[in-house]
Design an enzyme around this catalytic site. Structure first.
Site, short mmCIF file in Angstrom:
data_model
loop_
_atom_site.label_atom_id
_atom_site.label_comp_id
_atom_site.label_asym_id
_atom_site.label_seq_id
_atom_site.Cartn_x
_atom_site.Cartn_y
_atom_site.Cartn_z
N ASP A 87 0.84 -1.19 0.00
CA ASP A 87 0.00 0.00 0.00
C ASP A 87 0.88 1.25 0.00
O ASP A 87 2.10 1.16 0.19
CB ASP A 87 -0.91 -0.01 1.24
CG ASP A 87 -2.21 0.75 1.02
OD1 ASP A 87 -2.33 1.49 0.03
OD2 ASP A 87 -3.13 0.58 1.86
N LYS A 100 -2.68 7.71 6.73
CA LYS A 100 -3.29 7.19 5.52
C LYS A 100 -4.73 7.67 5.45
O LYS A 100 -5.28 8.13 6.43
CB LYS A 100 -3.21 5.66 5.48
CG LYS A 100 -1.79 5.14 5.29
CD LYS A 100 -1.71 3.61 5.33
CE LYS A 100 -2.67 2.91 4.39
NZ LYS A 100 -2.46 3.34 2.98
N GLY A 102 -5.92 9.53 2.51
CA GLY A 102 -6.14 10.57 1.51
C GLY A 102 -7.11 10.14 0.43
O GLY A 102 -7.83 10.96 -0.14
N GLU A 109 -8.10 -0.37 4.53
CA GLU A 109 -6.64 -0.45 4.51
C GLU A 109 -6.09 -0.87 5.87
O GLU A 109 -5.14 -1.66 5.96
CB GLU A 109 -6.05 0.89 4.09
CG GLU A 109 -6.28 1.23 2.63
CD GLU A 109 -5.83 2.63 2.27
OE1 GLU A 109 -5.59 2.88 1.08
OE2 GLU A 109 -5.73 3.49 3.17
#
Length: 234
Positions: A87, A100, A102, A109
């Site tokens: 990722d 994370k 965005g 995730e």
């Protein structure tokens, strides 16, 4: 910049993916190159028997276009365990903690990261920062009913907080899980672990974009095309 992202995505696959693995595929402009590399190696016979999980509808669509089948984490072929997830990240600190979300896929995730035996993060070297959530707003996935509750709580913590608005569509961004995204920017540095605990305690916060203590393998790309592995601090 796109060439760096391509090199990073390819590097992550070439140095970590083996036949027979259960692979989590991340979301975003760098992670999509890993998806393309997986498809390339499968078509050429360099890899086989991969079971893939997509962390967002965007990644799932990319897989569909490349002829790749994806599966739920609940599918018996995955059974809640991934051998590897690749990722990207919006921010990376020297200890390997991440910001994370965005792309709005932080919940899926984080689930993928949690259930992965090996977690690989790729990003250009501008993503390396000393403190998370200061220069880049920290995303939170929030139940719509709790919008005002969470906004007030964040502002009480000294953050500038706004609901993320959609582009070319009226209204809020809605996640794959039917929630909204609130972006919070903090004026002061915070301990990532303590901040994550405080944010998680706010009713209505489903998940935060802080990925703390996961100790990923981090590949950073430079403008000259070189790639280095970040040596994580304690």
């Amino acid at each position: 910049m796109s060439e760096i992202k391509k090199l990073l995505g390819f590097h992550a696959v070439d140095h970590n993916v083996e036949s027979g693995m259960r692979i989590g595929l991340g979301t975003g402009s760098t992670a999509v190159w890993a998806v393309k590399r997986v498809a390339e190696h499968l078509s050429e016979g360099k890899l086989s028997n991969l079971t893939l999980f997509a962390t967002s509808s965007q990644t799932e669509a990319a897989c569909d276009e490349l002829g790749l089948s994806t599966y739920s984490l609940n599918d018996p072929r995955i059974a809640g365990v991934l051998d590897l997830t690749i990722d990207g990240a919006d921010e990376i600190d020297p200890a390997g903690n991440l910001t994370k979300g965005g792309g709005g896929a932080l919940l899926r995730e984080k689930i993928a990261a949690y259930c992965s035996r090996r977690y690989v993060i790729v990003g250009d070297d501008s993503k390396l920062v000393q403190s998370l959530g200061v220069s880049f707003a920290l995303p939170l996935e929030v139940v719509p009913l709790a919008r005002r509750v969470v906004l007030e709580a964040l502002r009480g913590m000294g953050a500038e907080a706004t609901v993320r608005e959609a582009v070319r569509k009226m209204g809020h961004v809605i996640t794959d899980n039917g929630n909204i995204i609130i972006d919070a920017r903090f004026r002061e540095q915070h301990d990532p672990g303590e901040l994550e605990r405080r944010l998680d305690s706010i009713p209505g916060v489903v998940e935060t974009g802080l990925f703390v203590g996961m100790k990923p393998v981090v590949y950073l790309g430079a403008g000259d095309g070189s790639i280095r592995e970040l040596q994580l601090s304690e």
